[in-house]
Design a protein around this motif. Structure first.
Motif, PDB file in Angstrom:
ATOM      1  N   ALA A  60       0.848  -1.198   0.000  1.00 38.87           N
ATOM      2  CA  ALA A  60       0.000   0.000   0.000  1.00 38.87           C
ATOM      3  C   ALA A  60       0.880   1.244   0.000  1.00 38.87           C
ATOM      4  O   ALA A  60       1.838   1.335   0.767  1.00 38.87           O
ATOM      5  N   VAL A  61       0.556   2.194  -0.858  1.00 30.47           N
ATOM      6  CA  VAL A  61       1.296   3.452  -0.908  1.00 30.47           C
ATOM      7  C   VAL A  61       0.572   4.472  -0.036  1.00 30.47           C
ATOM      8  O   VAL A  61      -0.653   4.522  -0.018  1.00 30.47           O
ATOM      9  N   ASN A  62       1.332   5.247   0.713  1.00 31.54           N
ATOM     10  CA  ASN A  62       0.743   6.211   1.640  1.00 31.54           C
ATOM     11  C   ASN A  62       0.557   7.583   0.984  1.00 31.54           C
ATOM     12  O   ASN A  62       1.501   8.207   0.515  1.00 31.54           O
ATOM     13  N   ILE A  63      -0.706   8.030   0.938  1.00 33.31           N
ATOM     14  CA  ILE A  63      -1.037   9.373   0.440  1.00 33.31           C
ATOM     15  C   ILE A  63      -1.891  10.037   1.520  1.00 33.31           C
ATOM     16  O   ILE A  63      -3.124  10.011   1.454  1.00 33.31           O
ATOM     17  N   PRO A  64      -1.246  10.599   2.568  1.00 31.56           N
ATOM     18  CA  PRO A  64      -2.003  11.223   3.659  1.00 31.56           C
ATOM     19  C   PRO A  64      -2.986  12.276   3.141  1.00 31.56           C
ATOM     20  O   PRO A  64      -2.595  13.183   2.405  1.00 31.56           O
ATOM     21  N   ALA A  65      -4.232  12.134   3.533  1.00 31.99           N
ATOM     22  CA  ALA A  65      -5.300  12.987   2.999  1.00 31.99           C
ATOM     23  C   ALA A  65      -5.039  14.477   3.149  1.00 31.99           C
ATOM     24  O   ALA A  65      -5.128  15.235   2.185  1.00 31.99           O
ATOM     25  N   PHE A  66      -4.733  14.930   4.373  1.00 28.95           N
ATOM     26  CA  PHE A  66      -4.608  16.369   4.609  1.00 28.95           C
ATOM     27  C   PHE A  66      -3.360  16.969   3.981  1.00 28.95           C
ATOM     28  O   PHE A  66      -3.263  18.182   3.825  1.00 28.95           O
ATOM     29  N   LYS A  67      -2.422  16.135   3.592  1.00 28.52           N
ATOM     30  CA  LYS A  67      -1.190  16.635   2.986  1.00 28.52           C
ATOM     31  C   LYS A  67      -1.276  16.701   1.461  1.00 28.52           C
ATOM     32  O   LYS A  67      -0.703  17.589   0.832  1.00 28.52           O
ATOM     33  N   TYR A  68      -2.032  15.764   0.867  1.00 23.88           N
ATOM     34  CA  TYR A  68      -2.026  15.663  -0.588  1.00 23.88           C
ATOM     35  C   TYR A  68      -3.380  15.814  -1.268  1.00 23.88           C
ATOM     36  O   TYR A  68      -3.436  16.012  -2.480  1.00 23.88           O
ATOM     37  N   LEU A  69      -4.482  15.735  -0.524  1.00 23.49           N
ATOM     38  CA  LEU A  69      -5.799  15.758  -1.152  1.00 23.49           C
ATOM     39  C   LEU A  69      -6.526  17.089  -1.014  1.00 23.49           C
ATOM     40  O   LEU A  69      -7.692  17.218  -1.380  1.00 23.49           O
ATOM     41  N   PHE A  70      -5.839  18.092  -0.471  1.00 22.04           N
ATOM     42  CA  PHE A  70      -6.423  19.424  -0.312  1.00 22.04           C
ATOM     43  C   PHE A  70      -5.410  20.471  -0.746  1.00 22.04           C
ATOM     44  O   PHE A  70      -4.204  20.243  -0.682  1.00 22.04           O
ATOM     45  N   ASP A  71      -5.913  21.610  -1.166  1.00 20.01           N
ATOM     46  CA  ASP A  71      -5.030  22.713  -1.538  1.00 20.01           C
ATOM     47  C   ASP A  71      -4.303  23.222  -0.296  1.00 20.01           C
ATOM     48  O   ASP A  71      -4.893  23.321   0.784  1.00 20.01           O
ATOM     49  N   VAL A  72      -3.034  23.506  -0.439  1.00 20.67           N
ATOM     50  CA  VAL A  72      -2.210  23.928   0.698  1.00 20.67           C
ATOM     51  C   VAL A  72      -2.736  25.214   1.337  1.00 20.67           C
ATOM     52  O   VAL A  72      -2.799  25.344   2.559  1.00 20.67           O
ATOM     53  N   LYS A  73      -3.164  26.169   0.517  1.00 29.32           N
ATOM     54  CA  LYS A  73      -3.611  27.471   1.031  1.00 29.32           C
ATOM     55  C   LYS A  73      -5.100  27.518   1.345  1.00 29.32           C
ATOM     56  O   LYS A  73      -5.536  28.267   2.215  1.00 29.32           O
ATOM     57  N   HIS A  74      -5.888  26.723   0.616  1.00 31.45           N
ATOM     58  CA  HIS A  74      -7.340  26.779   0.808  1.00 31.45           C
ATOM     59  C   HIS A  74      -7.872  25.416   1.251  1.00 31.45           C
ATOM     60  O   HIS A  74      -8.001  24.505   0.449  1.00 31.45           O
ATOM     61  N   GLN A  75      -8.142  25.302   2.539  1.00 29.59           N
ATOM     62  CA  GLN A  75      -8.629  24.044   3.084  1.00 29.59           C
ATOM     63  C   GLN A  75      -9.939  23.629   2.425  1.00 29.59           C
ATOM     64  O   GLN A  75     -10.819  24.447   2.190  1.00 29.59           O
ATOM     65  N   TYR A  76     -10.082  22.356   2.120  1.00 29.09           N
ATOM     66  CA  TYR A  76     -11.249  21.735   1.485  1.00 29.09           C
ATOM     67  C   TYR A  76     -11.349  22.018  -0.005  1.00 29.09           C
ATOM     68  O   TYR A  76     -12.290  21.607  -0.651  1.00 29.09           O
ATOM     69  N   LYS A  77     -10.379  22.729  -0.547  1.00 30.64           N
ATOM     70  CA  LYS A  77     -10.366  22.971  -1.985  1.00 30.64           C
ATOM     71  C   LYS A  77      -9.484  21.919  -2.653  1.00 30.64           C
ATOM     72  O   LYS A  77      -8.542  21.415  -2.061  1.00 30.64           O
ATOM     73  N   MET A  78      -9.800  21.577  -3.898  1.00 33.54           N
ATOM     74  CA  MET A  78      -8.980  20.611  -4.633  1.00 33.54           C
ATOM     75  C   MET A  78      -7.565  21.144  -4.855  1.00 33.54           C
ATOM     76  O   MET A  78      -7.398  22.331  -5.109  1.00 33.54           O
ATOM     77  N   PRO A  79      -6.553  20.285  -4.780  1.00 32.57           N
ATOM     78  CA  PRO A  79      -5.198  20.716  -5.131  1.00 32.57           C
ATOM     79  C   PRO A  79      -5.168  21.058  -6.621  1.00 32.57           C
ATOM     80  O   PRO A  79      -6.031  20.624  -7.387  1.00 32.57           O
ATOM     81  N   LYS A  80      -4.181  21.819  -7.038  1.00 33.01           N
ATOM     82  CA  LYS A  80      -4.047  22.152  -8.448  1.00 33.01           C
ATOM     83  C   LYS A  80      -3.756  20.882  -9.249  1.00 33.01           C
ATOM     84  O   LYS A  80      -3.169  19.927  -8.734  1.00 33.01           O
ATOM     85  N   LEU A  81      -4.170  20.887 -10.503  1.00 31.69           N
ATOM     86  CA  LEU A  81      -4.062  19.698 -11.354  1.00 31.69           C
ATOM     87  C   LEU A  81      -2.635  19.166 -11.444  1.00 31.69           C
ATOM     88  O   LEU A  81      -2.417  17.951 -11.385  1.00 31.69           O
ATOM     89  N   ASN A  82      -1.662  20.061 -11.569  1.00 27.45           N
ATOM     90  CA  ASN A  82      -0.276  19.601 -11.696  1.00 27.45           C
ATOM     91  C   ASN A  82       0.227  18.933 -10.415  1.00 27.45           C
ATOM     92  O   ASN A  82       1.057  18.020 -10.451  1.00 27.45           O
ATOM     93  N   ILE A  83      -0.296  19.388  -9.271  1.00 22.21           N
ATOM     94  CA  ILE A  83       0.071  18.784  -7.988  1.00 22.21           C
ATOM     95  C   ILE A  83      -0.510  17.378  -7.893  1.00 22.21           C
ATOM     96  O   ILE A  83       0.160  16.427  -7.476  1.00 22.21           O
ATOM     97  N   LEU A  84      -1.794  17.238  -8.268  1.00 22.02           N
ATOM     98  CA  LEU A  84      -2.438  15.926  -8.246  1.00 22.02           C
ATOM     99  C   LEU A  84      -1.757  14.962  -9.218  1.00 22.02           C
ATOM    100  O   LEU A  84      -1.576  13.781  -8.916  1.00 22.02           O
ATOM    101  N   GLN A  85      -1.381  15.474 -10.379  1.00 24.25           N
ATOM    102  CA  GLN A  85      -0.691  14.652 -11.376  1.00 24.25           C
ATOM    103  C   GLN A  85       0.615  14.108 -10.799  1.00 24.25           C
ATOM    104  O   GLN A  85       0.943  12.931 -10.965  1.00 24.25           O
ATOM    105  N   LYS A  86       1.342  14.954 -10.111  1.00 19.55           N
ATOM    106  CA  LYS A  86       2.605  14.556  -9.492  1.00 19.55           C
ATOM    107  C   LYS A  86       2.378  13.524  -8.389  1.00 19.55           C
ATOM    108  O   LYS A  86       3.119  12.540  -8.287  1.00 19.55           O
TER     109      LYS A  86
END
Length: 201
Positions: A60-86
């Motif tokens: 299993a690969v670890n993708i901590p939700a609060f670190k990678y599944l939300f925008d860094v500056k805007h909580q509950y907002k989607m991360p930018k597409l290039n960040i998600l791609q990475k």
């Protein structure tokens, strides 16, 4: 006769291959155990890194939700597409991967990953029906060894049909069902992470 038999075998091959491409929305431990060695399977653990290090499903690969599944500056907002791609590339995910995601007993963060994966064009993704460890001891393989998958070149295929905008939400008021998935205190306006309190009419 030989020609007919060849066509029949070819039909069966494609029929069974098609079934292997299907992954349920809700994954049971039994289903996961049966398909654990699927070469296309990617298992994602969305728990905190500290919890992951104490024990997780094998491979299993670890993708901590609060670190990678939300925008860094805007909580509950989607991360930018290039960040998600990475993030998806580093996790070894391809658009045709069979993805199983799990978290702790609160399935909300696993559901968050499920939705984001769907938005990015991953059609074969399912949410484990139980939190980590909630199965018979030894039923699924676990380890403390950190898994580092082979990176991929993940190419997002954004599905805009499952993304609602401010405008579409505004137009839905009084016409469509709007579900607020936050805790009661947030819904009632007693607490808020945002500038506004309360909920959409």
């Amino acid at each position: 006769m030989k020609h007919i038999l060849s066509i029949f075998l070819l039909f069966c091959t494609f029929s069974f291959a098609g079934k292997l491409d299907f992954i349920p929305v809700i994954i049971t431990p039994k289903w996961l155990k049966y398909h654990y060695n699927d070469p296309c399977l990617v298992i994602v653990d969305v728990r905190k890194a500290s919890s992951y290090k104490k024990g997780h499903l094998k491979n299993a690969v670890n993708i901590p939700a609060f670190k990678y599944l939300f925008d860094v500056k805007h909580q509950y907002k989607m991360p930018k597409l290039n960040i998600l791609q990475k993030t998806f590339s580093k996790a070894g995910i391809k658009t045709n991967s069979h993805i199983v995601v799990y978290g702790n007993n609160k399935l909300i963060w696993g559901a968050r990953f499920y939705w984001l994966a769907k938005v990015l064009g991953c059609n074969q993704v399912g949410l484990l029906s139980v939190g980590y460890g909630n199965w018979k001891k030894g039923y699924l393989p676990t380890t403390k060894k950190i898994y580092k998958p082979k990176p991929t070149d993940f190419i997002p295929r954004v599905n805009n049909t499952i993304i609602e905008t401010k405008l579409s939400t505004l137009l839905a008021i009084g016409k469509n069902i709007i579900i607020d998935g936050r805790p009661p205190k947030y819904f009632k306006g007693l607490k808020s992470h945002a500038k506004r309190y309360g909920h959409i009419p």
